[in-house]
Design a protein around this motif. Structure first.
Motif, PDB file in Angstrom:
ATOM      1  N   LEU A   1      -7.317   1.976 -11.932  1.00  0.00           N
ATOM      2  CA  LEU A   1      -6.886   1.106 -13.020  1.00  0.00           C
ATOM      3  C   LEU A   1      -5.366   1.082 -13.092  1.00  0.00           C
ATOM      4  O   LEU A   1      -4.710   2.137 -13.031  1.00  0.00           O
ATOM      5  N   LYS A   2      -4.820  -0.114 -13.218  1.00  0.00           N
ATOM      6  CA  LYS A   2      -3.369  -0.267 -13.379  1.00  0.00           C
ATOM      7  C   LYS A   2      -3.135  -1.499 -14.243  1.00  0.00           C
ATOM      8  O   LYS A   2      -3.276  -2.632 -13.767  1.00  0.00           O
ATOM      9  N   GLY A   3      -2.831  -1.290 -15.508  1.00  0.00           N
ATOM     10  CA  GLY A   3      -2.675  -2.418 -16.426  1.00  0.00           C
ATOM     11  C   GLY A   3      -3.992  -3.174 -16.539  1.00  0.00           C
ATOM     12  O   GLY A   3      -5.044  -2.593 -16.760  1.00  0.00           O
ATOM     13  N   ASN A   4      -3.927  -4.482 -16.347  1.00  0.00           N
ATOM     14  CA  ASN A   4      -5.123  -5.320 -16.417  1.00  0.00           C
ATOM     15  C   ASN A   4      -5.811  -5.479 -15.066  1.00  0.00           C
ATOM     16  O   ASN A   4      -6.813  -6.183 -14.966  1.00  0.00           O
TER      17      ASN A   4
ATOM     18  N   THR B   1      -7.261   7.007 -12.079  1.00  0.00           N
ATOM     19  CA  THR B   1      -8.210   6.992 -10.968  1.00  0.00           C
ATOM     20  C   THR B   1      -9.443   7.749 -11.443  1.00  0.00           C
ATOM     21  O   THR B   1      -9.357   8.930 -11.794  1.00  0.00           O
ATOM     22  N   ILE B   2     -10.585   7.053 -11.482  1.00  0.00           N
ATOM     23  CA  ILE B   2     -11.819   7.626 -12.009  1.00  0.00           C
ATOM     24  C   ILE B   2     -12.841   7.701 -10.882  1.00  0.00           C
ATOM     25  O   ILE B   2     -13.134   6.700 -10.236  1.00  0.00           O
TER      26      ILE B   2
ATOM     27  N   ARG C   1      -9.499  -1.790  -9.233  1.00  0.00           N
ATOM     28  CA  ARG C   1     -10.126  -1.779  -7.917  1.00  0.00           C
ATOM     29  C   ARG C   1     -11.256  -0.769  -7.947  1.00  0.00           C
ATOM     30  O   ARG C   1     -11.083   0.369  -8.426  1.00  0.00           O
ATOM     31  N   SER C   2     -12.412  -1.165  -7.442  1.00  0.00           N
ATOM     32  CA  SER C   2     -13.577  -0.283  -7.372  1.00  0.00           C
ATOM     33  C   SER C   2     -13.974  -0.122  -5.913  1.00  0.00           C
ATOM     34  O   SER C   2     -14.256  -1.113  -5.243  1.00  0.00           O
ATOM     35  N   ASP C   3     -13.993   1.116  -5.422  1.00  0.00           N
ATOM     36  CA  ASP C   3     -14.405   1.410  -4.048  1.00  0.00           C
ATOM     37  C   ASP C   3     -15.722   2.167  -4.059  1.00  0.00           C
ATOM     38  O   ASP C   3     -15.798   3.282  -4.588  1.00  0.00           O
ATOM     39  N   MET C   4     -16.761   1.553  -3.485  1.00  0.00           N
ATOM     40  CA  MET C   4     -18.054   2.231  -3.308  1.00  0.00           C
ATOM     41  C   MET C   4     -18.082   2.773  -1.884  1.00  0.00           C
ATOM     42  O   MET C   4     -18.112   2.005  -0.916  1.00  0.00           O
ATOM     43  N   VAL C   5     -18.048   4.097  -1.765  1.00  0.00           N
ATOM     44  CA  VAL C   5     -17.963   4.743  -0.450  1.00  0.00           C
ATOM     45  C   VAL C   5     -19.268   5.485  -0.183  1.00  0.00           C
ATOM     46  O   VAL C   5     -19.647   6.386  -0.930  1.00  0.00           O
ATOM     47  N   SER C   6     -19.969   5.083   0.888  1.00  0.00           N
ATOM     48  CA  SER C   6     -21.234   5.718   1.250  1.00  0.00           C
ATOM     49  C   SER C   6     -21.325   5.856   2.761  1.00  0.00           C
ATOM     50  O   SER C   6     -20.413   5.455   3.498  1.00  0.00           O
ATOM     51  N   SER C   7     -22.443   6.395   3.234  1.00  0.00           N
ATOM     52  CA  SER C   7     -22.637   6.546   4.677  1.00  0.00           C
ATOM     53  C   SER C   7     -22.788   5.180   5.351  1.00  0.00           C
ATOM     54  O   SER C   7     -22.643   5.066   6.573  1.00  0.00           O
TER      55      SER C   7
ATOM     56  N   ASN D   1      -8.163  11.194 -12.988  1.00  0.00           N
ATOM     57  CA  ASN D   1      -6.761  11.489 -12.685  1.00  0.00           C
ATOM     58  C   ASN D   1      -5.901  10.452 -13.402  1.00  0.00           C
ATOM     59  O   ASN D   1      -6.042   9.255 -13.161  1.00  0.00           O
ATOM     60  N   LEU D   2      -5.011  10.902 -14.280  1.00  0.00           N
ATOM     61  CA  LEU D   2      -4.193   9.992 -15.081  1.00  0.00           C
ATOM     62  C   LEU D   2      -2.813   9.740 -14.472  1.00  0.00           C
ATOM     63  O   LEU D   2      -1.941   9.175 -15.133  1.00  0.00           O
TER      64      LEU D   2
END
Length: 220
Positions: A59-62, A30-31, A65-71, A191-192
Motif C-alpha cells: 500500500l502506498k497512498g491510494n 506491506t501486509i 499492489r497484490s502479489d499472489m505467490v504460489s507453486s 511492515n509499516l
C-alpha cells in the motif's frame, strides 16, 4: 456546575484523542497473508496448489499492489490510485499475460462482492499483534463468510480487497471462495516501512497484453 461541565469537556476531548490515536490511517505498508485451502477432497485439484501460498499487499497512498505467490507462479494486481485503472499480471512459467482494466472494468470484475453487508459479533482474537473483531459478511446472493478485522488500522485505499472494503478497519483473517473451494487468508506480518514507488511500475515488455474484454473472451 461549571466545574462538572469543564470536566466533561476535558474527558470527551481526551477520549476522542485516544480513539484517533488508537486507529492508524494505513497509507503505507506491506501486509503478508498466509493462505490455507480448506478441502476434504482426497483428489488434488488445481486450487489445492494454492495451499501454503502467500498474498503480499503493498500500500502506498491510494495505490496498491497484490502479489499472489504460489507453486503455480505469481499473479499481481496493481491499482493505480490516480486513475483508478488496474493492471493484472499473470506469470505462470511460459504463460505471461498483462490484462488492462478501467475503473469500470474493475468494478465489473468484482461484481459479486458489490453490496456486501456485515454483522459484527462480540468475539475477538489477537492476530499478528492486533486485536481483531469477528464479523459475518453476507453477499447479495445470500452466501456468508467469516472475517476478523482490526479497527487499529484503517487503509486509505480499500479497493485492493474488494470483498472487505466496507469494513471499518483492516481484515486480518477472512474466508473467500474460489471455484467452490473455501480459502482462508490470515495476516502473518505487517511492515509499516516505506514502500518503493517502483513496486507500482507496469512492465513494458515480456507480457502478452490484453484488454479486460479480450481476457474474458479468452477465458484467462
Amino acid at each position: 456546575m461549571r466545574t462538572s461541565i469543564a470536566f466533561l469537556v476535558t474527558f470527551l476531548t481526551v477520549f476522542t484523542a485516544l480513539q484517533v490515536k488508537a486507529q492508524k490511517r494505513l497509507t503505507e505498508a506491506t501486509i503478508t497473508y498466509s493462505i490455507v485451502i480448506n478441502t476434504n477432497n482426497p483428489s488434488p485439484k488445481a486450487s489445492d496448489m494454492l495451499d501454503g501460498a502467500t498474498s503480499i499487499i503493498y500500500l502506498k497512498g491510494n495505490s496498491s499492489r497484490s502479489d499472489m505467490v504460489s507453486s503455480l507462479g505469481t499473479q499481481s494486481i496493481i491499482n493505480d490510485g490516480k486513475t483508478g485503472d488496474v493492471t493484472i499480471l499473470k506469470d505462470y512459467g511460459q504463460q505471461k499475460y498483462m490484462i488492462s482494466l478501467t475503473a469500470d472494468n474493475w468494478k465489473q470484475y468484482n461484481q459479486k462482492y458489490e453490496g456486501v453487508t456485515f454483522t459484527y459479533e462480540n468475539e475477538y482474537k489477537t492476530i499478528a499483534g492486533y486485536k481483531s473483531q469477528k464479523a459475518i459478511g453476507k453477499l447479495v446472493d445470500g452466501s456468508t463468510f467469516t472475517v476478523y478485522f482490526t479497527k487499529e488500522l484503517l487503509p486509505v485505499n480499500k479497493d485492493f480487497q474488494y470483498l472487505n472494503k466496507n469494513l471499518p478497519g483492516l481484515a486480518m483473517e477472512y474466508e473467500a471462495t474460489q471455484g467452490g473451494t473455501k480459502v482462508t487468508y490470515t495476516v502473518s506480518n505487517i511492515n509499516l516501512n516505506l514502500v518503493p514507488a517502483a513496486k507500482f511500475d507496469i512492465p513494458k515488455t515480456g507480457y502478452r497484453v490484453m484488454t479486460y474484454e479480450e481476457s474474458t473472451r479468452g477465458g484467462q
